[in-house]
Write a protein that holds these residues in place. Structure first.
Motif, PDB file in Angstrom:
ATOM      1  N   GLN A   1       0.808  -1.221   0.000  1.00 43.80           N
ATOM      2  CA  GLN A   1       0.000   0.000   0.000  1.00 43.80           C
ATOM      3  C   GLN A   1       0.839   1.269   0.000  1.00 43.80           C
ATOM      4  O   GLN A   1       0.496   2.253  -0.649  1.00 43.80           O
ATOM      5  N   SER A   2       1.950   1.247   0.736  1.00 41.67           N
ATOM      6  CA  SER A   2       2.732   2.475   0.879  1.00 41.67           C
ATOM      7  C   SER A   2       4.157   2.155   1.309  1.00 41.67           C
ATOM      8  O   SER A   2       4.459   1.055   1.779  1.00 41.67           O
TER       9      SER A   2
ATOM     10  N   ALA B   1       7.199   4.504   3.445  1.00 45.52           N
ATOM     11  CA  ALA B   1       7.462   5.771   4.124  1.00 45.52           C
ATOM     12  C   ALA B   1       8.805   5.696   4.833  1.00 45.52           C
ATOM     13  O   ALA B   1       9.283   4.619   5.208  1.00 45.52           O
TER      14      ALA B   1
ATOM     15  N   GLN C   1       7.212   9.829   1.764  1.00 46.72           N
ATOM     16  CA  GLN C   1       6.236   8.750   1.648  1.00 46.72           C
ATOM     17  C   GLN C   1       5.693   8.686   0.227  1.00 46.72           C
ATOM     18  O   GLN C   1       5.624   9.697  -0.475  1.00 46.72           O
ATOM     19  N   MET C   2       5.309   7.479  -0.204  1.00 51.48           N
ATOM     20  CA  MET C   2       4.558   7.308  -1.437  1.00 51.48           C
ATOM     21  C   MET C   2       3.507   6.219  -1.235  1.00 51.48           C
ATOM     22  O   MET C   2       3.703   5.278  -0.468  1.00 51.48           O
ATOM     23  N   ASP C   3       2.384   6.401  -1.920  1.00 53.69           N
ATOM     24  CA  ASP C   3       1.302   5.426  -1.892  1.00 53.69           C
ATOM     25  C   ASP C   3       1.221   4.763  -3.257  1.00 53.69           C
ATOM     26  O   ASP C   3       1.365   5.425  -4.292  1.00 53.69           O
ATOM     27  N   PHE C   4       0.945   3.465  -3.270  1.00 53.97           N
ATOM     28  CA  PHE C   4       0.967   2.705  -4.504  1.00 53.97           C
ATOM     29  C   PHE C   4      -0.440   2.457  -5.032  1.00 53.97           C
ATOM     30  O   PHE C   4      -1.385   2.275  -4.270  1.00 53.97           O
TER      31      PHE C   4
ATOM     32  N   THR D   1       1.922   0.855 -10.600  1.00 57.28           N
ATOM     33  CA  THR D   1       2.654   2.079 -10.254  1.00 57.28           C
ATOM     34  C   THR D   1       3.963   2.076 -11.031  1.00 57.28           C
ATOM     35  O   THR D   1       4.677   1.070 -11.042  1.00 57.28           O
TER      36      THR D   1
ATOM     37  N   GLY E   1       3.786  -0.332   4.194  1.00 54.62           N
ATOM     38  CA  GLY E   1       2.406  -0.587   4.561  1.00 54.62           C
ATOM     39  C   GLY E   1       1.829  -1.654   3.655  1.00 54.62           C
ATOM     40  O   GLY E   1       1.853  -1.530   2.428  1.00 54.62           O
TER      41      GLY E   1
ATOM     42  N   LYS F   1      -0.462   4.907 -11.749  1.00 60.81           N
ATOM     43  CA  LYS F   1       0.152   6.017 -11.025  1.00 60.81           C
ATOM     44  C   LYS F   1       1.608   6.094 -11.450  1.00 60.81           C
ATOM     45  O   LYS F   1       2.316   5.076 -11.482  1.00 60.81           O
TER      46      LYS F   1
ATOM     47  N   TYR G   1       5.259   7.955 -10.736  1.00 57.67           N
ATOM     48  CA  TYR G   1       6.109   8.788  -9.896  1.00 57.67           C
ATOM     49  C   TYR G   1       7.368   9.160 -10.676  1.00 57.67           C
ATOM     50  O   TYR G   1       8.104   8.289 -11.150  1.00 57.67           O
TER      51      TYR G   1
ATOM     52  N   GLU H   1       4.227  12.851  -8.365  1.00 53.11           N
ATOM     53  CA  GLU H   1       3.297  12.143  -9.233  1.00 53.11           C
ATOM     54  C   GLU H   1       3.003  13.001 -10.454  1.00 53.11           C
ATOM     55  O   GLU H   1       2.755  14.201 -10.335  1.00 53.11           O
TER      56      GLU H   1
END
Length: 246
Positions: free
Chosen positions: A10-11, A13, A37-40, A45, A96, A205, A207, A216
């Motif tokens: 999920q992430s 960090a 942090q990055m969220d996937f 991604t 995460g 997504k 990055y 992003e």
């Protein structure tokens, strides 16, 4: 109510309980130094950026943090006789994860795929899962596609580092189709790439790793898309300008 098990990852960090030495690699890379942090995405991604921008370093850190060896393969692949050096970034990351573990997982790394292919030749009982033929008995591109078509079984988490390195444009289109099939089969992929073809995967997504950090961006705002489109639409003039500069 249905609870989504994706994204499996999920992430990522920066851990607040570790201290990064900003004078040492990999924190000398601007995008890594400034990372928080990055969220996937639940499906795909992408990491993009110039060579040395930190995208492969970040992907390696995610892979090692998830239990893969630095050379790639499944989590059970541990290759000896080559350098075991990794950036150490994984020690500074908190990952995460979903409540649900993926049924399958793989780390495909272009720069060390030769080592994985050699490892598989030493373990012929596992070659069946790669299509039954030695990866060294195929071209680099054929071996990549054999891995994607046979080894990635779906319902999985897959980390791919520059998978286009050995693929022709038509094979990149075939790889794009494989990626879509895997997504449809409940898989999540995180891909570091330079390929404008792969980057076109819808709703992904993206990055961008730059000297100003990690941001992003939309597909059409990537340099990969803009430069490729401009060159193909104006290649006689662009060649003329390029050779004039030289």
């Amino acid at each position: 109510m249905t609870i989504n098990k994706k994204p499996y990852l999920q992430s990522a960090a920066l851990r607040p309980d570790t201290v990064a030495d900003l004078e040492r690699y990999p924190f000398t890379i601007p995008a890594i130094r400034d990372f928080v942090q990055m969220d996937f995405h639940r499906d795909v991604t992408f990491f993009v950026g110039e060579n040395g921008s930190g995208k492969s370093t970040m992907l390696e850190a995610l892979a090692v943090g998830l239990g893969f060896g630095k050379d790639g393969g499944t989590r059970s692949v541990r290759i000896t006789g080559v350098s075991d050096q990794v950036s150490g970034l994984h020690e500074h990351l908190r990952l995460g994860k979903s409540y649900k573990k993926p049924n399958d997982s793989y780390f495909l790394r272009a720069e060390s795929f030769f080592n994985v292919a050699s490892y598989m030749d030493e373990m012929p009982e596992y070659l069946g899962s790669y299509g039954g033929k030695s990866l060294h008995a195929q071209s680099h591109g054929e071996a990549f596609m054999a891995t994607m078509l046979n080894k990635l079984r779906g319902q999985g988490l897959y980390l791919l580092d520059e998978p286009e390195a050995a693929l022709s444009p038509s094979r990149q289109l075939a790889a794009l189709s494989v990626i879509h099939q895997l997504v449809q089969d409940d898989s999540q992929l995180i891909i570091a790439t330079h390929s404008p073809i792969l980057l076109a995967y819808p709703h992904a997504k993206i990055y961008m790793f730059t000297g100003g950090g990690i941001h992003e961006v939309a597909y059409e705002d990537t340099e990969h898309y803009a430069v490729t489109r401009d060159f193909l639409n104006n290649y006689p003039r662009r060649l003329e300008q390029l050779f004039e500069e030289e």
